[in-house]
Write an enzyme that holds these catalytic residues in place. Sequence first.
Site, PDB file in Angstrom:
ATOM      1  N   TYR A  38       0.843  -1.194   0.000  1.00 54.68           N
ATOM      2  CA  TYR A  38       0.000   0.000   0.000  1.00 54.68           C
ATOM      3  C   TYR A  38       0.883   1.250   0.000  1.00 54.68           C
ATOM      4  O   TYR A  38       0.729   2.150   0.807  1.00 54.68           O
ATOM      5  CB  TYR A  38      -0.924  -0.023   1.226  1.00 54.68           C
ATOM      6  CG  TYR A  38      -2.233   0.712   1.032  1.00 54.68           C
ATOM      7  CD1 TYR A  38      -3.236   0.177   0.233  1.00 54.68           C
ATOM      8  CD2 TYR A  38      -2.465   1.942   1.641  1.00 54.68           C
ATOM      9  CE1 TYR A  38      -4.434   0.842   0.054  1.00 54.68           C
ATOM     10  CE2 TYR A  38      -3.655   2.615   1.470  1.00 54.68           C
ATOM     11  CZ  TYR A  38      -4.638   2.063   0.679  1.00 54.68           C
ATOM     12  OH  TYR A  38      -5.844   2.733   0.495  1.00 54.68           O
ATOM     13  N   GLY A  39       1.831   1.252  -0.957  1.00 55.70           N
ATOM     14  CA  GLY A  39       2.774   2.359  -0.999  1.00 55.70           C
ATOM     15  C   GLY A  39       2.531   3.342  -2.114  1.00 55.70           C
ATOM     16  O   GLY A  39       1.944   4.405  -1.916  1.00 55.70           O
ATOM     17  N   GLN A  41       1.591   2.482  -5.972  1.00 54.09           N
ATOM     18  CA  GLN A  41       0.438   2.127  -6.807  1.00 54.09           C
ATOM     19  C   GLN A  41      -0.719   1.542  -5.993  1.00 54.09           C
ATOM     20  O   GLN A  41      -1.882   1.648  -6.378  1.00 54.09           O
ATOM     21  CB  GLN A  41       0.858   1.109  -7.878  1.00 54.09           C
ATOM     22  CG  GLN A  41       1.590   1.690  -9.063  1.00 54.09           C
ATOM     23  CD  GLN A  41       0.683   2.472 -10.002  1.00 54.09           C
ATOM     24  OE1 GLN A  41      -0.520   2.241 -10.065  1.00 54.09           O
ATOM     25  NE2 GLN A  41       1.270   3.396 -10.743  1.00 54.09           N
ATOM     26  N   ALA A 101      12.214  -4.128  -4.497  1.00 51.98           N
ATOM     27  CA  ALA A 101      12.967  -4.702  -3.388  1.00 51.98           C
ATOM     28  C   ALA A 101      12.028  -5.399  -2.412  1.00 51.98           C
ATOM     29  O   ALA A 101      12.342  -6.477  -1.883  1.00 51.98           O
ATOM     30  CB  ALA A 101      13.770  -3.617  -2.674  1.00 51.98           C
ATOM     31  N   HIS A 124       4.379  -4.066 -12.929  1.00 51.93           N
ATOM     32  CA  HIS A 124       5.736  -3.825 -13.402  1.00 51.93           C
ATOM     33  C   HIS A 124       6.357  -5.191 -13.663  1.00 51.93           C
ATOM     34  O   HIS A 124       6.222  -6.103 -12.851  1.00 51.93           O
ATOM     35  CB  HIS A 124       6.512  -3.067 -12.325  1.00 51.93           C
ATOM     36  CG  HIS A 124       7.868  -2.574 -12.742  1.00 51.93           C
ATOM     37  ND1 HIS A 124       8.168  -2.202 -14.036  1.00 51.93           N
ATOM     38  CD2 HIS A 124       9.012  -2.370 -12.021  1.00 51.93           C
ATOM     39  CE1 HIS A 124       9.429  -1.790 -14.096  1.00 51.93           C
ATOM     40  NE2 HIS A 124       9.948  -1.897 -12.893  1.00 51.93           N
ATOM     41  N   GLY A 153       0.929   6.445  -8.993  1.00 52.95           N
ATOM     42  CA  GLY A 153      -0.332   6.162  -8.326  1.00 52.95           C
ATOM     43  C   GLY A 153      -1.162   7.415  -8.110  1.00 52.95           C
ATOM     44  O   GLY A 153      -2.398   7.396  -8.196  1.00 52.95           O
ATOM     45  N   GLU A 244      11.485  30.358 -16.899  1.00 46.05           N
ATOM     46  CA  GLU A 244      11.841  30.050 -18.281  1.00 46.05           C
ATOM     47  C   GLU A 244      12.303  28.600 -18.460  1.00 46.05           C
ATOM     48  O   GLU A 244      12.326  28.085 -19.569  1.00 46.05           O
ATOM     49  CB  GLU A 244      12.949  30.997 -18.765  1.00 46.05           C
ATOM     50  CG  GLU A 244      12.514  32.441 -18.921  1.00 46.05           C
ATOM     51  CD  GLU A 244      11.467  32.636 -20.009  1.00 46.05           C
ATOM     52  OE1 GLU A 244      11.292  31.748 -20.859  1.00 46.05           O
ATOM     53  OE2 GLU A 244      10.804  33.697 -19.984  1.00 46.05           O
ATOM     54  N   GLU A 248       7.065  27.523 -17.338  1.00 46.20           N
ATOM     55  CA  GLU A 248       6.408  27.676 -18.632  1.00 46.20           C
ATOM     56  C   GLU A 248       6.222  26.322 -19.321  1.00 46.20           C
ATOM     57  O   GLU A 248       5.193  26.063 -19.959  1.00 46.20           O
ATOM     58  CB  GLU A 248       7.203  28.623 -19.538  1.00 46.20           C
ATOM     59  CG  GLU A 248       6.476  28.941 -20.843  1.00 46.20           C
ATOM     60  CD  GLU A 248       7.159  30.021 -21.665  1.00 46.20           C
ATOM     61  OE1 GLU A 248       6.694  30.272 -22.797  1.00 46.20           O
ATOM     62  OE2 GLU A 248       8.153  30.613 -21.187  1.00 46.20           O
ATOM     63  N   SER A 270       5.067  31.732 -30.810  1.00 43.11           N
ATOM     64  CA  SER A 270       5.553  32.791 -31.692  1.00 43.11           C
ATOM     65  C   SER A 270       6.444  32.203 -32.780  1.00 43.11           C
ATOM     66  O   SER A 270       7.031  31.130 -32.623  1.00 43.11           O
ATOM     67  CB  SER A 270       6.354  33.818 -30.879  1.00 43.11           C
ATOM     68  OG  SER A 270       7.580  33.252 -30.450  1.00 43.11           O
TER      69      SER A 270
END
Length: 356
Positions: A38-39, A41, A101, A124, A153, A244, A248, A270
């Site tokens: 229950y970490g 995902q 792990a 996974h 998650g 920048e 953005e 632009s």
Amino acid sequence: MAKINFGGTLEEVVTRAEFPMEKALEVLKHETIAIVGYGVQGPAQALNLRDNGFNIIIGQRSGGKTWEKAIQHGWVPGETLFEIEEAAKQGTIIQYLLSDAGQIASWPTIKPHLTKGKTLYFSHGFGVTFKEQTGIVPPPDVDVVLAAPKGSGTSVRRLFLQGKGINSSYAVFQDATGHAETKAIALGIGVGSGYLFKTDFKKEVYSDLTGERGTLMGAIAGIFEAQYEVLRSKGHSPSEAFNETVEELTQSLMPLVAENGMDWMYANCSTTAQRGALDWKKKFKAATLPVFQELYESVASGTEAKRTIDTCSQPNYREKLADELKELRTSELWQAGAAVRSLRPEKDKVEASMIN
């Protein structure tokens, strides 16, 4: 399945139109889905499945913060929340969502409860693909499937609550019952996928590890740091350099790419930005292509897996990780980021309670 043209290549994908939630519920109506872990995902997939009407229990070590987190989310000890071994015993589908792990460490506890006809589910492909290093070899008489949301998650849960769906891959490693693929798709729909594309365990883990170390996390963080440092060295303020470099991109341009593609984003900038981006894109590709080739070979050779296992299994890993994350958090770049985020209008901030 629907056939979609992906850049000239036809692929079959599964959407909710072909496989609606009602069908997923029917396929899994007799199943008890045990979420082990229950970490990262685990919470999102468990809560989405519960909200969609599936029969869910949680397996987690008692006494820690994660156990308490599960209780806060409404899981009841002794009813829907159990120690890992008990959940694995009760579950007919075991969603193995511990860290890589953690999966290695808990495999001796899980394996005895993988009795004939059960389903072992991953998000996974790491543990099975690198079985020589992990020792994770499923029994031959169980289904082994994968549904891998293409996001954290947090994103899986947030998109679900917004009435949307995250893209996911699915795969079958072992089909003992003859129904493994149908169950994999049903589980993928149940956890909140908008559409599912087919892969295999090896391709999933190779692409995933490459992506995480590349454009999704590693490469983008490195590029942020490089551009920020150049701007600061040339006398630009932290606010200007951060805006920048990061703000953005994340708040303006990437949403446009997500909405309609890179060409559309270019077309709506632009002419100066268009010309410069198109010219310098080639230089950045030439500079980074060898790095990505080296990265993929490192993944495919098992080098990345070995480093992950060796490092993450060390008893002081969490302390070292905290130090590395602190270094990121306290850098000028991300301190500037915290200041910029604090200035955003409240309506633009994601409610933490919606996700956590």
